[in-house]
Design an enzyme around this catalytic site. Structure first.
Site, PDB file in Angstrom:
ATOM      1  N   VAL A  11      -4.786  19.178  38.605  1.00 28.87           N
ATOM      2  CA  VAL A  11      -4.816  20.645  38.462  1.00 28.87           C
ATOM      3  C   VAL A  11      -5.502  21.047  37.165  1.00 28.87           C
ATOM      4  O   VAL A  11      -6.425  21.856  37.151  1.00 28.87           O
ATOM      5  CB  VAL A  11      -3.375  21.218  38.505  1.00 28.87           C
ATOM      6  CG1 VAL A  11      -3.388  22.712  38.206  1.00 28.87           C
ATOM      7  CG2 VAL A  11      -2.757  20.944  39.874  1.00 28.87           C
ATOM      8  N   LYS A  35      -7.510   8.612  28.758  1.00 29.33           N
ATOM      9  CA  LYS A  35      -8.105   9.544  29.735  1.00 29.33           C
ATOM     10  C   LYS A  35      -9.059  10.492  29.010  1.00 29.33           C
ATOM     11  O   LYS A  35     -10.172  10.756  29.467  1.00 29.33           O
ATOM     12  CB  LYS A  35      -6.988  10.336  30.434  1.00 29.33           C
ATOM     13  CG  LYS A  35      -7.476  11.302  31.490  1.00 29.33           C
ATOM     14  CD  LYS A  35      -6.377  12.209  32.006  1.00 29.33           C
ATOM     15  CE  LYS A  35      -5.398  11.510  32.905  1.00 29.33           C
ATOM     16  NZ  LYS A  35      -4.480  12.476  33.575  1.00 29.33           N
ATOM     17  N   THR A  86       4.787  17.880  37.568  1.00 28.63           N
ATOM     18  CA  THR A  86       6.176  18.267  37.864  1.00 28.63           C
ATOM     19  C   THR A  86       6.642  17.424  39.055  1.00 28.63           C
ATOM     20  O   THR A  86       6.829  17.923  40.162  1.00 28.63           O
ATOM     21  CB  THR A  86       6.281  19.769  38.229  1.00 28.63           C
ATOM     22  OG1 THR A  86       5.352  20.005  39.332  1.00 28.63           O
ATOM     23  CG2 THR A  86       5.899  20.652  37.078  1.00 28.63           C
ATOM     24  N   THR A 122       3.069  23.746  39.523  1.00 29.05           N
ATOM     25  CA  THR A 122       4.050  24.296  40.456  1.00 29.05           C
ATOM     26  C   THR A 122       5.440  24.091  39.873  1.00 29.05           C
ATOM     27  O   THR A 122       5.864  22.953  39.670  1.00 29.05           O
ATOM     28  CB  THR A 122       3.921  23.560  41.805  1.00 29.05           C
ATOM     29  OG1 THR A 122       2.575  23.721  42.249  1.00 29.05           O
ATOM     30  CG2 THR A 122       4.872  24.143  42.834  1.00 29.05           C
ATOM     31  N   PHE A 152      -3.619  27.025  44.098  1.00 29.11           N
ATOM     32  CA  PHE A 152      -3.603  26.799  45.555  1.00 29.11           C
ATOM     33  C   PHE A 152      -4.761  25.875  45.901  1.00 29.11           C
ATOM     34  O   PHE A 152      -5.591  26.172  46.743  1.00 29.11           O
ATOM     35  CB  PHE A 152      -3.725  28.146  46.297  1.00 29.11           C
ATOM     36  CG  PHE A 152      -2.581  29.080  46.028  1.00 29.11           C
ATOM     37  CD1 PHE A 152      -2.712  30.100  45.104  1.00 29.11           C
ATOM     38  CD2 PHE A 152      -1.363  28.911  46.668  1.00 29.11           C
ATOM     39  CE1 PHE A 152      -1.664  30.966  44.837  1.00 29.11           C
ATOM     40  CE2 PHE A 152      -0.297  29.773  46.402  1.00 29.11           C
ATOM     41  CZ  PHE A 152      -0.442  30.799  45.487  1.00 29.11           C
ATOM     42  N   ASN A 211       3.325  26.755  50.276  1.00 28.07           N
ATOM     43  CA  ASN A 211       3.251  25.332  50.641  1.00 28.07           C
ATOM     44  C   ASN A 211       4.261  24.975  51.715  1.00 28.07           C
ATOM     45  O   ASN A 211       3.972  24.216  52.636  1.00 28.07           O
ATOM     46  CB  ASN A 211       3.460  24.465  49.396  1.00 28.07           C
ATOM     47  CG  ASN A 211       2.136  24.141  48.723  1.00 28.07           C
ATOM     48  OD1 ASN A 211       1.088  24.663  49.119  1.00 28.07           O
ATOM     49  ND2 ASN A 211       2.176  23.296  47.718  1.00 28.07           N
ATOM     50  N   HIS A 254      -3.725  20.680  62.985  1.00 27.61           N
ATOM     51  CA  HIS A 254      -4.215  19.348  63.391  1.00 27.61           C
ATOM     52  C   HIS A 254      -3.032  18.380  63.370  1.00 27.61           C
ATOM     53  O   HIS A 254      -2.498  18.100  62.289  1.00 27.61           O
ATOM     54  CB  HIS A 254      -5.286  18.846  62.422  1.00 27.61           C
ATOM     55  CG  HIS A 254      -6.440  19.793  62.271  1.00 27.61           C
ATOM     56  ND1 HIS A 254      -7.275  20.116  63.311  1.00 27.61           N
ATOM     57  CD2 HIS A 254      -6.856  20.520  61.203  1.00 27.61           C
ATOM     58  CE1 HIS A 254      -8.175  20.999  62.877  1.00 27.61           C
ATOM     59  NE2 HIS A 254      -7.946  21.250  61.618  1.00 27.61           N
ATOM     60  N   GLY A 260       1.442  14.261  53.714  1.00 37.23           N
ATOM     61  CA  GLY A 260       1.726  13.507  52.483  1.00 37.23           C
ATOM     62  C   GLY A 260       1.139  14.277  51.317  1.00 37.23           C
ATOM     63  O   GLY A 260       1.041  15.503  51.373  1.00 37.23           O
ATOM     64  N   CYS A 263       1.817  17.372  46.827  1.00 39.45           N
ATOM     65  CA  CYS A 263       2.382  18.724  46.814  1.00 39.45           C
ATOM     66  C   CYS A 263       3.425  18.998  47.895  1.00 39.45           C
ATOM     67  O   CYS A 263       4.579  19.262  47.584  1.00 39.45           O
ATOM     68  CB  CYS A 263       1.244  19.738  46.921  1.00 39.45           C
ATOM     69  SG  CYS A 263       0.182  19.674  45.486  1.00 39.45           S
TER      70      CYS A 263
HETATM   71  C1  UDX Z   1      -1.849  21.390  49.539  1.00 32.41           C
HETATM   72  C2  UDX Z   1      -2.114  22.867  49.791  1.00 32.41           C
HETATM   73  O1  UDX Z   1      -3.064  22.995  50.844  1.00 32.41           O
HETATM   74  C3  UDX Z   1      -2.681  23.502  48.524  1.00 32.41           C
HETATM   75  O2  UDX Z   1      -2.889  24.876  48.731  1.00 32.41           O
HETATM   76  C4  UDX Z   1      -1.673  23.285  47.408  1.00 32.41           C
HETATM   77  O3  UDX Z   1      -2.122  23.879  46.205  1.00 32.41           O
HETATM   78  C5  UDX Z   1      -1.457  21.805  47.185  1.00 32.41           C
HETATM   79  O4  UDX Z   1      -0.991  21.202  48.399  1.00 32.41           O
HETATM   80  P1  UDX Z   1      -3.186  19.149  49.483  1.00 32.41           P
HETATM   81  O5  UDX Z   1      -1.827  18.532  49.390  1.00 32.41           O
HETATM   82  O6  UDX Z   1      -4.249  18.690  48.552  1.00 32.41           O
HETATM   83  O7  UDX Z   1      -3.070  20.777  49.285  1.00 32.41           O
HETATM   84  O8  UDX Z   1      -3.748  18.835  50.933  1.00 32.41           O
HETATM   85  P2  UDX Z   1      -3.772  19.598  52.318  1.00 32.41           P
HETATM   86  O9  UDX Z   1      -5.180  19.635  52.751  1.00 32.41           O
HETATM   87  O10 UDX Z   1      -3.019  20.848  52.264  1.00 32.41           O
HETATM   88  O11 UDX Z   1      -2.981  18.560  53.273  1.00 32.41           O
HETATM   89  C6  UDX Z   1      -1.638  18.254  52.963  1.00 32.41           C
HETATM   90  C7  UDX Z   1      -1.157  17.245  53.988  1.00 32.41           C
HETATM   91  O12 UDX Z   1      -1.073  17.854  55.286  1.00 32.41           O
HETATM   92  C8  UDX Z   1      -2.082  16.036  54.156  1.00 32.41           C
HETATM   93  O13 UDX Z   1      -1.294  14.871  54.324  1.00 32.41           O
HETATM   94  C9  UDX Z   1      -2.845  16.343  55.430  1.00 32.41           C
HETATM   95  O14 UDX Z   1      -3.241  15.164  56.119  1.00 32.41           O
HETATM   96  C10 UDX Z   1      -1.786  17.077  56.235  1.00 32.41           C
HETATM   97  N1  UDX Z   1      -2.354  17.995  57.228  1.00 32.41           N
HETATM   98  C11 UDX Z   1      -3.065  19.073  56.801  1.00 32.41           C
HETATM   99  C12 UDX Z   1      -2.110  17.763  58.580  1.00 32.41           C
HETATM  100  O15 UDX Z   1      -1.475  16.779  58.949  1.00 32.41           O
HETATM  101  N2  UDX Z   1      -2.599  18.643  59.496  1.00 32.41           N
HETATM  102  C13 UDX Z   1      -3.321  19.741  59.116  1.00 32.41           C
HETATM  103  O16 UDX Z   1      -3.746  20.495  59.992  1.00 32.41           O
HETATM  104  C14 UDX Z   1      -3.575  19.955  57.737  1.00 32.41           C
END
Ligand code: UDX
Length: 438
Positions: A11, A35, A86, A122, A152, A211, A254, A260, A263
């Site tokens: 972030v 880093k 966090t 967060t 986000f 989320n 999807h 996973g 977040c």
């Molecule tokens: C998420 C939120 O989208 C973002 O707004 C927030 O700030 C942080 O958490 P991120 O965890 O990076 O972002 O990935 P994201 O694309 O949201 O996917 C999260 C999980 O859901 C992944 O494991 C992904 O494979 C799964 N997923 C997502 C699905 O299984 N189906 C979907 O349609 C979309």
């Protein structure tokens, strides 16, 4: 504006580089001096498409610098963003705020002149108030306001999400702080980005609610997929059919092996925990946590059943290990449940992932790594797709079939077409897709 970004992880680094791209003067600090040293050389500690160029361009322009010292960065800043980790606290699911509060204590001592202290990480509802209390106690004379400005950002699309957000949510409680934050995000006025100004608690709840809702939407379609498998329906057409309803929307429908990442798992746990503490239990979110956790474990069973009830002595090719495509992040990745369960059932695993193998090697002992997807398929009794990397969609099924010992695919992300694969002689199983009419 002059900005200090405390924490240079997923972030903080993306936010700092994007703020610099807006034209602000940004100093990113981090406790990890290694880093910081790598960042100063233009070496990225994380894989995020486009980040390396964004960072090096802004360093060269003199708008972005990296330091280990928090004091100097804070002293010269109009706004200080707390973007430290966090993580989920061991054992009870609450967010571990020790890094946030440690940074706050250091910020309190370093503030010079009016400063807006912003929580970007967060954080549970009420954290902003606690940050203000810590600062007031440590430096009663400090001139500051606290603000909540949750991120986000999706990993793999973080820069896009920052530079073209659906909205910016800002929890502030003084005109002065509002003006500073409006100034920081002014470049987004050019693309008419909606700015949601509200109070601190509301901004904090908005992040968790967002989320948790997305995690719920994913879990909903995952369970519908299970129903589709039982009744011969196609979940993709169901998702399209409901997604065309403007009130539902096409995205995040999807089906897969479960969500996973860094977040959704931790944010749903933290929300459920906080809500229980204030006697407003979020029972739907609690169910989502439960269903998602068991789903990841069920996926190994799906593979074993597809292979006739046993994978003992089989070689399983695994395509994708990261929690989703376009990231190297393995946090709470479904593969962390699926692969060990298949190993425990006696299978030998050969895996390929474009970005995640280094990290996966540290987290999943005993798997062999292949240099390409075709190598992972070579000699495999079954191929399991766990992550939907774009390059997997372009694989030549004929070449896969030639390489494999048995043409069998369990496609946990539905990246292949069932009819095409079956037409080529594969035994194919997706998620929520109709079984072959026998
Ligand atoms: C998420 C939120 O989208 C973002 O707004 C927030 O700030 C942080 O958490 P991120 O965890 O990076 O972002 O990935 P994201 O694309 O949201 O996917 C999260 C999980 O859901 C992944 O494991 C992904 O494979 C799964 N997923 C997502 C699905 O299984 N189906 C979907 O349609 C979309």
């Amino acid at each position: 504006m002059r900005i200090a970004m405390i924490g240079s992880g997923y972030v903080g680094l993306v936010s700092g580089a994007c703020f610099a791209q807006f034209g602000h003067d940004v100093v990113c600090v981090d406790k990890d001096e290694g880093k910081i040293a790598r960042l100063r050389k233009g070496e990225m500690p994380i894989y995020e498409p486009g980040l390396d160029k964004l960072v090096t361009d802004n360093m060269r322009a003199g708008r972005l610098a990296f330091g280990a010292g928090l004091d100097e960065a804070v002293a010269g800043a109009d706004a200080v963003f707390i973007a430290v980790g966090t993580p989920t606290r061991r054992g009870d699911g609450h967010a571990d705020l020790s890094y946030v509060y440690a940074a706050t204590a250091e910020i309190a001592d370093a503030i010079r002149g009016y400063t807006v202290v912003v929580t970007k990480s967060t954080v549970p509802v009420g954290t902003g108030r606690e940050v203000a209390r810590i600062i007031r106690e440590a430096q009663p004379a400090a001139e500051f306001d606290v603000c909540s400005n949750p991120e986000f950002l999706r990993e793999g699309a973080a820069i896009e999400d920052f530079m073209k957000p659906d909205r910016v949510v800002i929890g502030v409680e003084s005109e002065r702080a509002r003006d500073v934050m409006a100034g920081i995000y002014r470049p987004l006025n050019l693309i008419q980005t909606p700015m949601v100004f509200t109070n601190i608690e509301t901004a904090e709840v908005t992040k968790y609610a967002g989320n948790a809702f997305l995690a719920t939407k994913i879990t909903f379609i995952n369970e519908i997929a299970d129903l589709c498998e039982k009744v011969g329906a196609d979940v993709h057409d169901v998702a399209r059919g409901i997604g065309l309803d403007g009130r539902i929307g096409r995205k995040f429908l999807h089906p897969g092996p479960g969500f996973g990442g860094s977040c959704f798992p931790k944010d749903t746990l933290a929300l459920a925990y906080t809500a229980r503490e204030v006697d407003a239990p979020q029972t739907i979110v609690e169910q989502v946590i439960e269903i998602n956790s068991s789903r990841k474990k069920k996926m190994a069973r799906k593979v074993i059943d597809f292979c006739g009830g046993s994978v003992s002595g089989l070689t399983i090719g695994v395509l994708g290990l990261t929690f989703k495509a376009n990231t190297d992040d393995m946090r709470d990745a479904p593969s962390l449940d699926i692969v060990p369960a298949l190993q425990a059932a006696g299978a030998r695993i050969v895996a390929f992932d474009p970005e995640g193998m280094t990290e996966a090697g540290r987290m999943i002992p005993g798997i062999a790594f292949a240099k390409t997807a075709y190598e992972a398929a070579t000699g495999a009794d079954v191929l399991v797709v766990i992550t939907e990397w774009h390059e997997f969609r372009g694989l030549d099924p004929r070449r896969l079939k030639e390489a494999m010992r048995k043409p069998r695919i369990v496609d946990l992300r539905n990246i292949f077409d069932p009819e095409e694969m079956r037409g080529l002689g594969f035994a194919y199983e997706g998620v929520g897709r109709p079984k072959p009419r026998n």
